[in-house]
Design an enzyme around this catalytic site. Structure first.
Site, PDB file in Angstrom:
ATOM      1  N   HIS A  46      69.341  42.543  22.519  1.00  0.00           N
ATOM      2  CA  HIS A  46      68.947  41.919  24.152  1.00  0.00           C
ATOM      3  C   HIS A  46      69.986  40.903  24.095  1.00  0.00           C
ATOM      4  O   HIS A  46      70.057  40.447  25.992  1.00  0.00           O
ATOM      5  CB  HIS A  46      67.721  40.948  23.567  1.00  0.00           C
ATOM      6  CG  HIS A  46      67.086  42.201  23.388  1.00  0.00           C
ATOM      7  ND1 HIS A  46      65.340  42.670  24.568  1.00  0.00           N
ATOM      8  CD2 HIS A  46      65.774  42.275  21.961  1.00  0.00           C
ATOM      9  CE1 HIS A  46      64.866  43.246  23.742  1.00  0.00           C
ATOM     10  NE2 HIS A  46      64.524  43.234  22.532  1.00  0.00           N
ATOM     11  N   ASP A 173      58.269  41.138  18.511  1.00  0.00           N
ATOM     12  CA  ASP A 173      57.966  42.509  19.179  1.00  0.00           C
ATOM     13  C   ASP A 173      56.904  42.988  17.623  1.00  0.00           C
ATOM     14  O   ASP A 173      55.998  43.655  18.334  1.00  0.00           O
ATOM     15  CB  ASP A 173      59.051  43.508  18.850  1.00  0.00           C
ATOM     16  CG  ASP A 173      59.436  43.441  19.782  1.00  0.00           C
ATOM     17  OD1 ASP A 173      58.889  43.717  20.929  1.00  0.00           O
ATOM     18  OD2 ASP A 173      61.185  43.803  19.766  1.00  0.00           O
TER      19      ASP A 173
HETATM   20  C1  3PY Z   1      61.402  39.556  17.982  1.00  0.00           C
HETATM   21  O1  3PY Z   1      61.380  39.044  17.934  1.00  0.00           O
HETATM   22  O2  3PY Z   1      60.745  40.969  18.729  1.00  0.00           O
HETATM   23  C2  3PY Z   1      63.389  40.295  18.240  1.00  0.00           C
HETATM   24  O3  3PY Z   1      63.474  41.770  17.753  1.00  0.00           O
HETATM   25  C3  3PY Z   1      63.863  38.797  18.135  1.00  0.00           C
HETATM   26  O4  3PY Z   1      65.213  39.445  18.234  1.00  0.00           O
HETATM   27 MG    MG Z   2      62.813  42.587  18.451  1.00  0.00          MG
END
Ligand code: 3PY
Ligand code: MG
Length: 267
Positions: A46, A173
């Protein structure tokens, strides 16, 4: 060969605190390496970061004893091997959902006969030392992220994968996978229960548990719980939240440009 200081902390049962690099520059990476953290992760998933940024960033980190990790964009052996060849001492592999995927990540980090890593540690040999290949399997950390609905369901088969060093939670996530809003420092009971279940399974299978946070409050909470790889703050988050807070302190002045977006989030 240069020792992996983070793996040493883990062997001693201690936690390792890290920070996240989303800004594609060696100068910010070097500055973050001088903040007292144990490890830094260059985020290719990201962060605004490509392979040609990763190499000078790893070089900058190697001016210190901070252990360099790279989060690869996906579970692709080619990129895992390339970042290890560039001198990363550990990889964080996102969205690993089952045993087969975890085995694929581990194999990419280990030389034959244990794994399938191809030989060619070009910068890694300058950083690690001339006997790099002899000891690399022991020093490289392979960390997989558990953050998908299938990964939550198959948590134990992932965590018990032979050769795996650790399982790391991506809280936002994970929240989405649980049907919750993507909040980083998360107090939802279902999120907490899932995080706790993963920690218990990591302890059962003797691998380290990792967690991503956005504050010293949550970092402290997870260290106290027994997480051994905890991420405190990102370069972007630290920079923008500091400036935003300083701007907010000023009086007798109205900003012409209202602050936009999230100040503190460190993805
Ligand atoms: C998430 O919060 O999903 C991450 O992968 C953090 O980088
Ligand atoms: Mg993530």
């Amino acid at each position: 060969m240069r020792m992996n200081n983070v793996k040493k902390l883990w062997r001693e049962g201690k936690p390792a605190i890290g920070a996240w690099l989303s800004i594609p520059h060696c100068f910010s990476a070097e500055g973050m390496a001088h903040t007292g953290v144990d490890w830094l992760c260059v985020d290719m998933q990201h962060g605004c970061i490509d392979y040609s940024d990763v190499v000078p960033m790893l070089t900058a980190i190697s001016t210190t004893n901070v252990t360099p990790f790279v989060r690869v964009p996906w579970n692709e052996p080619a990129m895992i091997m390339k970042v290890l060849d560039a001198g990363a001492y550990g990889v964080i592999v996102p969205m690993v959902s089952n045993r087969e995927e975890a085995e694929r990540a581990v194999a990419a980090c280990r030389y034959p006969p244990t794994g399938m890593r191809s030989n060619g540690p070009n910068r890694a040999m300058y950083y690690g030392g001339p006997d790099y290949q002899k000891h690399a399997d022991r020093e490289m950390a392979c960390i997989v992220m558990i953050e998908t609905p299938e990964g939550i369901e198959k948590m134990e088969e992932i965590i018990s994968t032979p050769g795996l060093d650790g399982a790391y939670i991506g809280p936002t996530d994970l929240a989405l996978a649980l049907g919750l809003p993507p909040v980083m420092d998360n107090d939802e009971p279902l999120h907490i229960a899932t995080v706790n279940r993963m920690l218990e399974l990591c302890k059962k299978h003797n691998v380290i548990a990792g967690m991503h946070t956005n504050s010293s409050k949550f970092t402290q909470r997870y260290i106290d719980q027994g997480f051994q790889m905890v991420m405190l703050v990102s370069d972007r988050g630290a920079m923008t939240s500091f400036v935003k807070a300083e701007v907010a302190r000023l009086t007798g002045w109205t900003p012409a440009t209202p602050s936009a977006g999230q100040g503190t989030g460190g993805y």
